[in-house]
Design a protein around this motif. Structure first.
Motif, PDB file in Angstrom:
ATOM      1  N   UNK A 126       0.653  -0.965   0.108  1.00 37.58           N
ATOM      2  CA  UNK A 126      -0.313  -0.213   0.577  1.00 37.58           C
ATOM      3  C   UNK A 126       1.456   1.073   0.093  1.00 37.58           C
ATOM      4  N   UNK A 127       2.384   1.303   1.006  1.00 39.89           N
ATOM      5  CA  UNK A 127       2.788   2.376   0.867  1.00 39.89           C
ATOM      6  C   UNK A 127       3.576   2.529  -0.579  1.00 39.89           C
ATOM      7  N   UNK A 128       3.835   1.391  -1.172  1.00 39.14           N
ATOM      8  CA  UNK A 128       4.480   1.074  -2.356  1.00 39.14           C
ATOM      9  C   UNK A 128       3.489   1.973  -3.533  1.00 39.14           C
ATOM     10  N   UNK A 129       2.326   1.450  -3.168  1.00 41.24           N
ATOM     11  CA  UNK A 129       1.555   1.881  -4.145  1.00 41.24           C
ATOM     12  C   UNK A 129       1.690   3.275  -4.260  1.00 41.24           C
ATOM     13  N   UNK A 130       1.416   4.390  -2.891  1.00 42.29           N
ATOM     14  CA  UNK A 130       1.793   6.131  -2.988  1.00 42.29           C
ATOM     15  C   UNK A 130       2.379   6.535  -3.405  1.00 42.29           C
ATOM     16  N   UNK A 131       3.624   5.956  -2.913  1.00 41.96           N
ATOM     17  CA  UNK A 131       4.925   6.748  -3.371  1.00 41.96           C
ATOM     18  C   UNK A 131       4.993   6.310  -4.815  1.00 41.96           C
ATOM     19  N   UNK A 132       4.325   5.384  -5.522  1.00 42.16           N
ATOM     20  CA  UNK A 132       4.517   5.551  -7.214  1.00 42.16           C
ATOM     21  C   UNK A 132       3.927   5.732  -7.391  1.00 42.16           C
ATOM     22  N   UNK A 133       2.422   6.868  -6.993  1.00 39.36           N
ATOM     23  CA  UNK A 133       1.926   7.637  -7.533  1.00 39.36           C
ATOM     24  C   UNK A 133       1.797   8.880  -6.937  1.00 39.36           C
ATOM     25  N   UNK A 134       2.663   9.099  -6.438  1.00 38.27           N
ATOM     26  CA  UNK A 134       3.440  10.155  -6.529  1.00 38.27           C
ATOM     27  C   UNK A 134       4.243  10.775  -7.502  1.00 38.27           C
ATOM     28  N   UNK A 135       5.208   9.561  -7.563  1.00 36.20           N
ATOM     29  CA  UNK A 135       6.246  10.062  -8.604  1.00 36.20           C
ATOM     30  C   UNK A 135       5.448   9.691  -9.941  1.00 36.20           C
ATOM     31  N   UNK A 172      -9.042  -0.991  -2.026  1.00 34.26           N
ATOM     32  CA  UNK A 172      -9.824  -0.856  -3.350  1.00 34.26           C
ATOM     33  C   UNK A 172      -9.225   1.313  -3.753  1.00 34.26           C
ATOM     34  N   UNK A 173      -9.355   1.717  -2.339  1.00 42.79           N
ATOM     35  CA  UNK A 173      -9.401   3.345  -2.662  1.00 42.79           C
ATOM     36  C   UNK A 173      -8.295   3.564  -3.601  1.00 42.79           C
ATOM     37  N   UNK A 174      -6.989   2.983  -3.533  1.00 43.73           N
ATOM     38  CA  UNK A 174      -6.137   2.868  -3.926  1.00 43.73           C
ATOM     39  C   UNK A 174      -6.074   2.646  -5.456  1.00 43.73           C
ATOM     40  N   UNK A 175      -6.920   1.447  -5.247  1.00 38.48           N
ATOM     41  CA  UNK A 175      -7.073   0.948  -6.746  1.00 38.48           C
ATOM     42  C   UNK A 175      -7.959   2.122  -7.857  1.00 38.48           C
ATOM     43  N   UNK A 233      -2.795  -3.622  -6.715  1.00 37.30           N
ATOM     44  CA  UNK A 233      -3.539  -5.172  -6.562  1.00 37.30           C
ATOM     45  C   UNK A 233      -3.460  -6.112  -5.435  1.00 37.30           C
ATOM     46  N   UNK A 234      -1.789  -5.580  -4.989  1.00 35.21           N
ATOM     47  CA  UNK A 234      -0.866  -6.477  -4.082  1.00 35.21           C
ATOM     48  C   UNK A 234      -1.407  -6.425  -2.575  1.00 35.21           C
ATOM     49  N   UNK A 235      -1.876  -4.937  -2.765  1.00 37.18           N
ATOM     50  CA  UNK A 235      -2.311  -4.722  -1.119  1.00 37.18           C
ATOM     51  C   UNK A 235      -3.801  -5.253  -0.579  1.00 37.18           C
TER      52      UNK A 235
END
Length: 409
Positions: free
Chosen positions: A146-155, A185-188, A180-182
């Protein structure tokens, strides 16, 4: 840590705020207060969340610096969601100190979260160079997806704002895999929305007899070409990597835009005066001022184009054989950048909008009143708690209208 606290924390990590609240809603011990605050933040109750997190931080003893640092990070996240971007020097230092404390105690996940909050704040303020430097120092390897997803979204957002479309697509692909791994739904949904922005119109290119909608990748390709582009989205003009910002020189930009729209023809002096000075009754003082402003514009763009006088007015002649292209924003109006900020769904204060736009609060307030009168924005609250909202803009993306979007580099 007791079983209810553990279960509540796991529910929050999975995005189940209501499930977390069911376990700790009636408790007032510091760990429960912190979890309640985070849950309220996930539910959008940001003022209440901030209050609970502050109570939790005060409740932890001096020997519980790790827990207090986590509360500081959570409160900073809430402040970001509330668009409280002013951030006193004390609060910014507190976030940096919390990050250092978390790192020292081996809590890499929350330390990264603190640094991500700082980077996302810089993005909202349009300070893209500083945001890029902050993101370059992050290492999300081995951390929760979930944290990786946020970091990549910021990038990805940084890449989009910088018009590096290939890098943005790659970052969004990594963000989707992590989300998807996390299984959050909100992140997706956030990743899907960011991906959709790539396929929506981002600007309009004026062509003979009409206009052509352009996606972000098409805008990037046009700006990287050898055409002389007068960009009304970011208020400037350039050829390839050469860029002349005119956002703070509205008269010069109005003249450049009028000359570009008339290319390859000329524009008569009365039309230029009406466009730049907004008067229908020019006199000799306006004509003298026009000569001065044309001279300033000519000096500014001398390596990109020449501005020559004609019998009736002035004509724009680009250097070499390149064409002249005018890019218009996807929405009309002088407050396009303000509308773009408001359309992100968050409630903005006047001070935060002024900070992000680099304008005075009085200027922003006047623009907000005009938008409210036109039904394009609405306010909630009163006095210092007043916040401004705007309906989401459907059908196109406003990336190019956000503050400090960079030219192609």
């Amino acid at each position: 840590m007791d079983s209810l606290i553990t279960a509540s924390a796991r529910a929050l990590a999975a995005g189940d705020a209501l499930g977390a609240l069911k376990r700790v809603a009636l408790r007032d011990d510091p760990p429960a207060l912190a979890l309640r605050g985070i849950a309220m933040a996930q539910l959008g109750e940001h003022p209440r969340a901030r209050e609970l997190l502050r109570r939790a931080a005060r409740g932890f003893g001096a020997h519980e610096e790790l827990a207090r640092a986590r509360c500081v990070v959570a409160e900073a996240e809430v402040a970001l969601a509330m668009r409280d971007l002013g951030g006193s020097l004390h609060s910014l230092r507190a976030l940096a100190a919390a990050s250092a404390t978390l790192e020292a105690h081996g809590d890499r996940a929350n330390a990264l979260q603190a640094r991500l909050i700082a980077a996302r704040r810089l993005l909202l303020l349009g300070r893209l160079d500083e945001a890029a430097a902050a993101l370059a120092r992050l290492d999300a390897s081995g951390l929760p997806p979930s944290l990786v997803a946020v970091a990549e979204l910021t990038a990805a957002e940084l890449a989009l704002r910088s018009l590096h479309i290939g890098a943005a697509r790659n970052a969004l692909a990594r963000a989707h895999d992590a989300a998807d791994r996390a299984c959050v739904p909100a992140l997706l949904a956030e990743v899907a929305e960011a991906r959709a922005a790539l396929d929506r119109p981002a600007a309009r290119r004026l062509v003979a007899g009409g206009e052509q909608a352009l996606r972000l990748d098409e805008v990037a390709a046009l700006l990287a070409s050898d055409a002389l582009v007068v960009d009304a989205c970011r208020r400037g003009l350039g050829v390839g990597t050469a860029w002349r910002p005119l956002a703070r020189r509205p008269v010069l930009f109005a003249l450049a835009r009028a000359l570009a729209e008339a290319w390859p023809g000329d524009v008569d002096r009365e039309a230029l005066i009406a466009c730049a000075f907004r008067t229908r009754h020019p006199n000799e003082s306006h004509r003298a001022r026009l000569r001065v402003e044309i001279g300033r514009l000519r000096a500014l763009v001398t390596t990109l184009a020449h501005i020559e006088a004609t019998a009736g007015g002035f004509i724009l002649r680009p250097c070499g054989e390149c064409a002249v292209v005018v890019l218009e924003p996807p929405i009309d109006g002088d407050q396009a950048s303000l509308v773009a900020l408001l359309s992100d769904g968050a409630a903005w204060s006047t001070s935060a909008l002024a900070l992000a736009l680099g304008a005075s609060q009085r200027t922003v307030q006047r623009a907000l009143v005009e938008l409210e009168a036109a039904g394009r924005a609405r306010s909630i609250g009163r006095a210092r708690s007043r916040r401004w909202l705007s309906p989401p803009l459907a059908g196109f993306t406003t990336i190019l209208l956000l503050p400090a979007a960079l030219p192609i580099g």
